[in-house]
Design an enzyme around this catalytic site. Structure first.
Site, PDB file in Angstrom:
ATOM      1  CG  HIS A  15      -2.175  -2.485  -1.203  1.00  4.90           C
ATOM      2  ND1 HIS A  15      -2.073  -3.851  -1.118  1.00  4.90           N
ATOM      3  CD2 HIS A  15      -1.459  -1.982  -0.166  1.00  4.90           C
ATOM      4  CE1 HIS A  15      -1.319  -4.174  -0.081  1.00  4.90           C
ATOM      5  NE2 HIS A  15      -0.949  -3.066   0.517  1.00  4.90           N
ATOM      6  CG  LEU A  64      -9.093  -7.586   1.366  1.00  2.00           C
ATOM      7  CD1 LEU A  64      -9.130  -7.042  -0.064  1.00  2.00           C
ATOM      8  CD2 LEU A  64      -9.281  -9.103   1.348  1.00  2.00           C
TER       9      LEU A  64
END
Ligand code: PAF
Length: 282
Positions: A37, A185
């Site tokens: 992110h 991830l």
């Protein structure tokens, strides 16, 4: 950095930026942020004046037996990470703020692209994604929106939605960020036990090995079957191991470019990954 929890509050915060013709970037998330992110926010900062990150665990994209209730909600920790990467505004609305009328009776459905892969194993998931992304785009009205390629099918669905509904936003997809051992991830990695985390990197390793054997001339069907067997033998429950063209069409024997997709479960944790493969040199 400001945190807004209401649609009105966010509109007010963005008013000045909009009037001053600032470029607005948007990173939609469900929180429990990780380096994947943050890499999207860093890229957004490069081309946008104001970057908005939404943190909203969207109930409409979870199936009845999925992890909506348990999905990690870590707003305080996320806020700190977002300050560090220079996010300007966090939009963290409640479910009531986003879905005033319940049950929700409006549907936004991208067909075809959602009939395969995760769309096939998670019925209604992409309807929920399409609905919330449309709502968020309408609320934030960004010039650019940033998504990770780990969710390859989601990116395709969002791009289609933007095209078909003439939404005035450019979707930018960025590469999957991986742990040192190759595991993509994901906010769901926190569910893995120590033992599960130790075998999870085999997902990406098996994709890389599949790519290598394809380059050595093995057929796609054989490679997919071998990859499935290998993951199964290592303790993964297979949802799918498949290949589609980059536009998510079925692969024809003449196709030299495609994407390998894996979705597996370790215990109750569902993990996905993908790898773009090109069998001809430029
Ligand atoms: O990828 C996600 O985290 C979600 O699907 C998204 C795009 C934030 C919509 O809820």
């Amino acid at each position: 950095m400001k945190t807004e929890t209401s649609v009105h509050g966010l509109a007010a915060s963005l008013h000045t930026a909009r009037s001053a013709k600032k470029v607005i970037g948007f990173v939609p998330t469900m929180g429990n942020l990780h380096e994947g992110h943050l890499s999207l926010v860093r890229e957004a900062k490069k081309i946008c004046d104001v970057v908005v990150v939404s943190i909203f665990v969207n109930p409409t994209q979870f199936g009845p037996n999925e992890d909506f209730e348990n999905y990690p909600r870590t707003l305080e920790q996320d806020s700190q990470l977002l300050v560090d990467v220079g996010c300007d505004i966090i939009f963290a609305p409640s479910v009531d703020q986003m879905y005033v009328k319940k049950p929700v009776i409006t549907r936004i459905q991208v067909t075809e692209l959602t009939e395969i892969l995760c769309g096939a194993s998670r019925p209604n998931h992409f309807d929920g994604v399409a609905l919330i992304v449309t709502k968020l785009f309408n609320i934030v009205q960004p010039h650019y929106a940033f998504f990770g390629q780990k969710d390859f099918q989601q990116v395709a669905v969002v791009k289609q939605l933007v095209q078909d509904l003439n939404l005035n936003v450019e979707v930018i997809a960025l590469p999957t960020v991986r742990a040192e051992d190759g595991l993509a991830l994901s906010s769901r990695n926190v569910y893995l036990s120590v033992e599960q985390r130790a075998i999870a990197p085999l997902i990406y390793q098996s994709l890389l090995d599949a790519e290598r054997t394809l380059h050595e001339g093995e057929t796609l069907a054989d490679v997919l079957a071998q990859t499935k067997e290998r993951l199964q033998a290592a303790g993964f429950t297979i949802d799918y191991v498949e290949a589609f063209t980059p536009h998510l069409h079925f692969v024809q024997s003449t196709d030299k470019e495609f994407v390998l997709f894996v979705a597996v479960k370790l215990g109750t944790t569902r993990l996905i990954d993908n790898l773009y493969v090109k069998l001809i040199k430029d």
